[in-house]
Design a protein around this motif. Structure first.
Motif, PDB file in Angstrom:
ATOM      1  N   SER A  22       0.882  -1.146  -0.100  1.00 21.59           N
ATOM      2  CA  SER A  22      -0.105   0.286   0.116  1.00 21.59           C
ATOM      3  C   SER A  22       0.969   1.296  -0.051  1.00 21.59           C
ATOM      4  O   SER A  22       1.489   1.484   0.837  1.00 21.59           O
ATOM      5  CB  SER A  22      -1.010  -0.144   1.203  1.00 21.59           C
ATOM      6  OG  SER A  22      -1.529   1.238   1.446  1.00 21.59           O
ATOM      7  N   GLY A  43      -2.886  -7.790  11.001  1.00 19.08           N
ATOM      8  CA  GLY A  43      -3.116  -8.108   9.541  1.00 19.08           C
ATOM      9  C   GLY A  43      -2.955  -9.821   9.758  1.00 19.08           C
ATOM     10  O   GLY A  43      -2.433 -10.159  10.554  1.00 19.08           O
ATOM     11  N   PRO A  44      -3.335 -10.459   8.456  1.00 16.55           N
ATOM     12  CA  PRO A  44      -3.222 -11.910   8.670  1.00 16.55           C
ATOM     13  C   PRO A  44      -2.014 -12.365   8.392  1.00 16.55           C
ATOM     14  O   PRO A  44      -0.988 -11.576   8.227  1.00 16.55           O
ATOM     15  CB  PRO A  44      -4.013 -12.283   7.354  1.00 16.55           C
ATOM     16  CG  PRO A  44      -4.112 -11.037   6.405  1.00 16.55           C
ATOM     17  CD  PRO A  44      -3.994 -10.068   7.406  1.00 16.55           C
ATOM     18  N   CYS A  47       1.490 -11.373   5.865  1.00 19.18           N
ATOM     19  CA  CYS A  47       1.094 -10.273   5.113  1.00 19.18           C
ATOM     20  C   CYS A  47       2.212  -9.294   5.000  1.00 19.18           C
ATOM     21  O   CYS A  47       2.118  -8.038   4.258  1.00 19.18           O
ATOM     22  CB  CYS A  47      -0.163  -9.585   5.344  1.00 19.18           C
ATOM     23  SG  CYS A  47      -0.089  -8.782   6.953  1.00 19.18           S
ATOM     24  N   LYS A  49       4.073  -7.671   8.311  1.00 20.55           N
ATOM     25  CA  LYS A  49       3.930  -6.998   9.404  1.00 20.55           C
ATOM     26  C   LYS A  49       5.265  -6.968   9.926  1.00 20.55           C
ATOM     27  O   LYS A  49       5.835  -5.779  10.173  1.00 20.55           O
ATOM     28  CB  LYS A  49       2.802  -7.251  10.278  1.00 20.55           C
ATOM     29  CG  LYS A  49       1.297  -7.550  10.114  1.00 20.55           C
ATOM     30  CD  LYS A  49       0.583  -7.997  11.163  1.00 20.55           C
ATOM     31  CE  LYS A  49       1.128  -9.733  11.396  1.00 20.55           C
ATOM     32  NZ  LYS A  49       0.675 -10.641  10.275  1.00 20.55           N
ATOM     33  N   THR A 134      -1.939 -11.041  14.603  1.00 23.73           N
ATOM     34  CA  THR A 134      -2.922 -11.221  13.669  1.00 23.73           C
ATOM     35  C   THR A 134      -4.271 -11.300  14.238  1.00 23.73           C
ATOM     36  O   THR A 134      -5.219 -11.457  13.710  1.00 23.73           O
ATOM     37  CB  THR A 134      -2.422 -12.932  13.281  1.00 23.73           C
ATOM     38  OG1 THR A 134      -2.337 -13.493  14.608  1.00 23.73           O
ATOM     39  CG2 THR A 134      -1.367 -13.047  12.547  1.00 23.73           C
ATOM     40  N   GLU A 151      -3.410  -1.282   9.769  1.00 21.86           N
ATOM     41  CA  GLU A 151      -3.800  -2.347   9.182  1.00 21.86           C
ATOM     42  C   GLU A 151      -3.235  -3.034   7.959  1.00 21.86           C
ATOM     43  O   GLU A 151      -3.143  -2.343   6.938  1.00 21.86           O
ATOM     44  CB  GLU A 151      -5.366  -2.584   9.182  1.00 21.86           C
ATOM     45  CG  GLU A 151      -6.037  -3.950   8.557  1.00 21.86           C
ATOM     46  CD  GLU A 151      -7.511  -3.777   8.266  1.00 21.86           C
ATOM     47  OE1 GLU A 151      -8.154  -4.851   7.977  1.00 21.86           O
ATOM     48  OE2 GLU A 151      -8.228  -3.026   8.723  1.00 21.86           O
ATOM     49  N   VAL A 152      -2.547  -4.085   8.107  1.00 16.32           N
ATOM     50  CA  VAL A 152      -1.613  -4.428   6.632  1.00 16.32           C
ATOM     51  C   VAL A 152      -2.533  -5.727   6.021  1.00 16.32           C
ATOM     52  O   VAL A 152      -2.776  -6.404   6.730  1.00 16.32           O
ATOM     53  CB  VAL A 152      -0.331  -5.109   7.341  1.00 16.32           C
ATOM     54  CG1 VAL A 152       0.682  -5.558   6.011  1.00 16.32           C
ATOM     55  CG2 VAL A 152       0.311  -4.183   8.206  1.00 16.32           C
ATOM     56  N   LYS A 153      -2.646  -5.184   4.809  1.00 17.42           N
ATOM     57  CA  LYS A 153      -3.324  -6.263   3.979  1.00 17.42           C
ATOM     58  C   LYS A 153      -2.527  -7.058   2.895  1.00 17.42           C
ATOM     59  O   LYS A 153      -1.396  -6.715   2.756  1.00 17.42           O
ATOM     60  CB  LYS A 153      -4.379  -5.510   3.084  1.00 17.42           C
ATOM     61  CG  LYS A 153      -5.474  -4.710   3.924  1.00 17.42           C
ATOM     62  CD  LYS A 153      -6.635  -4.202   3.109  1.00 17.42           C
ATOM     63  CE  LYS A 153      -7.434  -3.511   4.176  1.00 17.42           C
ATOM     64  NZ  LYS A 153      -8.781  -3.795   4.447  1.00 17.42           N
ATOM     65  N   PRO A 154      -2.909  -8.325   2.699  1.00 20.54           N
ATOM     66  CA  PRO A 154      -1.856  -9.277   1.782  1.00 20.54           C
ATOM     67  C   PRO A 154      -1.630  -8.537   0.543  1.00 20.54           C
ATOM     68  O   PRO A 154      -2.586  -7.799   0.015  1.00 20.54           O
ATOM     69  CB  PRO A 154      -2.772 -10.436   1.685  1.00 20.54           C
ATOM     70  CG  PRO A 154      -3.758 -10.208   2.718  1.00 20.54           C
ATOM     71  CD  PRO A 154      -4.020  -8.898   2.998  1.00 20.54           C
TER      72      PRO A 154
END
Length: 154
Positions: A22, A43-44, A47, A49, A134, A151-154
């Motif tokens: 991002s 985040g998942p 991804c 982090k 997570t 928030e970190v997204k894949p």
């Protein structure tokens, strides 16, 4: 003998220019990096982090000797938190700053969070904290309110 290295370590970016993700989040992190001492990445799994946490360390020119990566899945207790708190008060070994990356921070016990609260709220001038999780819902609200959250997204 063939030297084998894990792919996520072999291809981990070494600076924010190499980071693929991002753009808005990257700019926000770079914008607040000098003013913020405590970051919270959620985040998942897988991804990026921890990679972002290391990029913060590299951006701040923190020496490898002063990057402390802690797996909170193994070090969940109040004694572990006290040890982090105690070592954070000492000057960095190789440079001007040091960083604590606490991975899977949601696994810390309630007493461990209580022990770290004041240090996370007002870290020493030379110290940064990056919390990675997570399961953001398991991180206490008091910690969330004292951290810059991403928030970190894949």
């Amino acid at each position: 003998m063939i030297d084998r290295q894990e792919l996520h370590l072999l291809y981990r970016p070494q600076n924010f220019d190499e980071y693929i993700g991002s753009r808005v989040m990257k700019e926000a992190i770079l914008d607040c990096i000098e003013r913020t001492r405590t970051f919270l990445f959620s985040g998942p799994r897988g991804c990026g982090k921890t990679t972002l946490a290391r990029l913060i360390a590299y951006q701040l020119n923190i020496n490898d000797a002063d990057i402390h990566e802690i797996d909170a899945a193994d070090k969940t207790g109040v004694d572990d938190a006290r040890q982090i708190k105690s070592s954070a008060s000492y000057a960095p070994m190789g440079g001007k700053r040091k960083i604590y990356i606490i991975d899977e921070c949601h696994r810390l016990s309630g007493n461990a969070w209580d022990s770290l609260l004041k240090t996370l709220e007002q870290p020493p001038n030379h110290c940064y904290f990056v919390l990675c999780t997570t399961e953001i819902n398991k991180v206490p609200t008091t910690i969330k309110s004292r951290s810059k959250m991403f928030e970190v997204k894949p």
